[in-house]
Design an enzyme around this catalytic site. Structure first.
Site, PDB file in Angstrom:
ATOM      1  N   TYR A 142       0.640  -1.266  -0.107  1.00 26.67           N
ATOM      2  CA  TYR A 142       0.123   0.416  -0.153  1.00 26.67           C
ATOM      3  C   TYR A 142       0.774   1.306   0.099  1.00 26.67           C
ATOM      4  CZ  TYR A 142      -4.624  -1.942   0.525  1.00 26.67           C
ATOM      5  OH  TYR A 142      -5.238  -2.440   0.819  1.00 26.67           O
ATOM      6  N   LYS A 189       3.450 -15.304   3.437  1.00 23.33           N
ATOM      7  CA  LYS A 189       3.819 -16.445   2.113  1.00 23.33           C
ATOM      8  C   LYS A 189       5.492 -16.829   1.690  1.00 23.33           C
ATOM      9  CE  LYS A 189       2.887 -17.994  -2.087  1.00 23.33           C
ATOM     10  NZ  LYS A 189       1.883 -19.710  -1.839  1.00 23.33           N
ATOM     11  N   ASP A 221      -2.232 -18.350   1.348  1.00 25.89           N
ATOM     12  CA  ASP A 221      -3.352 -19.259  -0.050  1.00 25.89           C
ATOM     13  C   ASP A 221      -4.274 -20.258   1.155  1.00 25.89           C
ATOM     14  OD1 ASP A 221      -1.256 -20.548   0.594  1.00 25.89           O
ATOM     15  OD2 ASP A 221      -1.025 -21.397  -1.842  1.00 25.89           O
ATOM     16  N   ASP A 245      -6.086  -7.209   3.729  1.00 28.46           N
ATOM     17  CA  ASP A 245      -7.180  -6.680   3.053  1.00 28.46           C
ATOM     18  C   ASP A 245      -7.800  -8.111   2.764  1.00 28.46           C
ATOM     19  OD1 ASP A 245      -8.583  -4.209   1.958  1.00 28.46           O
ATOM     20  OD2 ASP A 245      -7.958  -4.940   0.107  1.00 28.46           O
ATOM     21  N   ASP A 249     -12.307  -9.289   4.258  1.00 26.29           N
ATOM     22  CA  ASP A 249     -13.016  -9.794   3.124  1.00 26.29           C
ATOM     23  C   ASP A 249     -13.796 -10.792   3.446  1.00 26.29           C
ATOM     24  OD1 ASP A 249     -13.612  -5.974   2.656  1.00 26.29           O
ATOM     25  OD2 ASP A 249     -14.077  -7.093   0.538  1.00 26.29           O
TER      26      ASP A 249
HETATM   27  C1  IPM Z   1     -10.406  -1.642   3.656  1.00 32.57           C
HETATM   28  C2  IPM Z   1     -10.320  -1.279   2.203  1.00 32.57           C
HETATM   29  C3  IPM Z   1      -9.499  -0.248   1.460  1.00 32.57           C
HETATM   30  C4  IPM Z   1      -8.803  -0.542   1.920  1.00 32.57           C
HETATM   31  C5  IPM Z   1     -10.134   0.615   0.341  1.00 32.57           C
HETATM   32  C6  IPM Z   1     -10.967   1.420   0.410  1.00 32.57           C
HETATM   33  C7  IPM Z   1      -8.577   1.979   0.237  1.00 32.57           C
HETATM   34  O1  IPM Z   1     -10.663  -2.154   1.738  1.00 32.57           O
HETATM   35  O2  IPM Z   1     -10.671  -0.551   4.486  1.00 32.57           O
HETATM   36  O3  IPM Z   1     -10.269  -2.533   4.179  1.00 32.57           O
HETATM   37  O4  IPM Z   1      -7.748  -1.457   1.203  1.00 32.57           O
HETATM   38  O5  IPM Z   1      -7.572  -1.009   3.303  1.00 32.57           O
HETATM   39 MG    MG Z   2     -10.715  -3.847   2.089  1.00 34.66          MG
END
Ligand code: IPM
Ligand code: MG
Length: 352
Positions: A142, A189, A221, A245, A249
């Site tokens: 990032y 990894k 993975d 990240d 999700d």
């Molecule tokens: C999160 C989001 C952010 C990230 C985006 C919106 C930049 O996906 O907080 O997980 O990638 O960190």
């Molecule tokens: Mg995210």
């Protein structure tokens, strides 16, 4: 206690869900005798529209001068399909994380018994899953050097970590595991990436200092697979920025809706509390988004930000009651009645 909160609603559904979190904060403050002062700050697309900068200096000053930042979401579709855009709402989020030194993002994954059937996973896999993902938040790809060369035809991002960055996040993760079920999974990894080999080397070197914590190492993975094939395996998972990240999700599906998961980002300056979902522009202004993640972020603010555990629990209990009594938004309503964002927020506040 007198609490100063920087309110950063951001874009999309951010303002709607943060408004519900404020109702919960006000209800808790009234119940426990705290006073709360709010100061609004712009971050994201709304800040770009107002002044051309996704994280204006004035917003930074407001956050630095506050005891906590309550954050909504950033993002706007008008930037997503334009790879040439020079300013982007997400830069605001990255800048606030970096400038507040928020190197640790704590994302608990809890399940609610009455929602087990909402999960895409089988009930027996989901019931009882309870773990925390700790994501490194200010390093890695990032923030590493990125760019184009060969006249724009080659692009690169650098996944860079220093030993000190790795040590401080692992220390937090070891301590976290020590306060829970004492099981830490370091996700990397290391079979391919040099940065992961540094993570593994540092973690192995720290093991002796935390003799009561059982540590295992898992390739990312494999961890992605384990999250959906056996999430109860995990207690505390720690990983670098990009892996974290993606995995969080994925993990958010376990409990049935992404609209349920809250997070705390902590580090050097003011801590920040935000739902893990994004700005969900399709729902913006419709009063349909699930406010629970934002409300639970307020619970984390009391707990992690101020050490006020009873206040956090009052919010959590009210949220649990709303779910048990099916006072939920459309993402969780199934065939039943779907309540609006503000109705759920009002119900939870009055329950508190
Ligand atoms: C999160 C989001 C952010 C990230 C985006 C919106 C930049 O996906 O907080 O997980 O990638 O960190
Ligand atoms: Mg995210």
């Amino acid at each position: 206690m007198n609490i100063k909160i920087a309110l950063v609603p951001g874009d999309g559904i951010g303002p709607e869900v943060v408004a519900q979190a404020v109702k919960a904060v006000d209800a808790v403050a009234a119940k426990f005798g705290h006073t709360v002062e709010y100061k609004k700050a712009l971050v994201g697309a709304c800040a770009i529209d107002a002044c051309g900068n996704a994280y204006p200096e004035e917003s930074h000053e407001t956050c630095m001068a506050s005891d906590a930042v309550l954050f909504g979401a950033v993002g706007d579709p008008k930037y997503d399909n334009d790879p040439t855009a020079k300013v982007r709402p997400e830069q605001g989020l990255l800048a606030i994380r970096k400038r507040l030194g928020l190197f640790a993002n704590i994302r608990p994954v809890e399940t609610f018994k009455s929602l087990a059937d909402k999960s895409p996973l089988k009930t027996e896999l989901v019931e009882g899953a309870d773990f925390v993902c700790i994501r490194e938040l200010t390093g890695g790809m990032y923030f590493g050097e990125k760019g184009r060369k060969d006249g724009g035809n080659t692009a690169y991002d650098t996944n860079i970590y220093t030993r000190a960055e790795v040590e401080r996040i692992l220390k937090l993760a070891f301590e976290f595991a020590g306060r829970r079920r004492k099981h830490l999974t370091v996700v990397d990894k290391a079979n391919v990436l040099e940065s992961s080999r540094l993570w593994r080397e540092v973690a192995q070197g720290m093991e002796a200092s935390y003799p009561d914590v059982k540590v295992d190492y898992m390739f990312v993975d494999n961890a992605a697979m384990k999250l959906v094939s056996g999430p109860k395996f995990f207690d505390v998972m720690v990983t670098e920025n990009t892996f974290g990240d993606i995995l969080t999700d994925e993990a958010s599906c376990i409990s049935g809706s992404m609209g349920l998961l809250a997070s705390a980002s902590v580090g050097e300056h003011t801590s920040l509390f935000e739902p893990i979902h994004g700005s969900y522009p399709q729902a913006a202004g419709k009063n349909i988004a699930n406010p629970v993640a934002a409300i639970l972020s307020a619970a984390m603010m009391f707990e992690y930000g101020f050490g006020l555990m009873a206040e956090g629990k009052a919010i959590r209990d009210a949220v649990a009651a709303s779910i048990d009594e099916c006072v939920v938004t459309e993402d969780l309503a199934g065939g039943g009645k779907a309540y609006s964002t503000s109705e759920v927020g009002d119900w939870i506040a009055s329950r508190i």
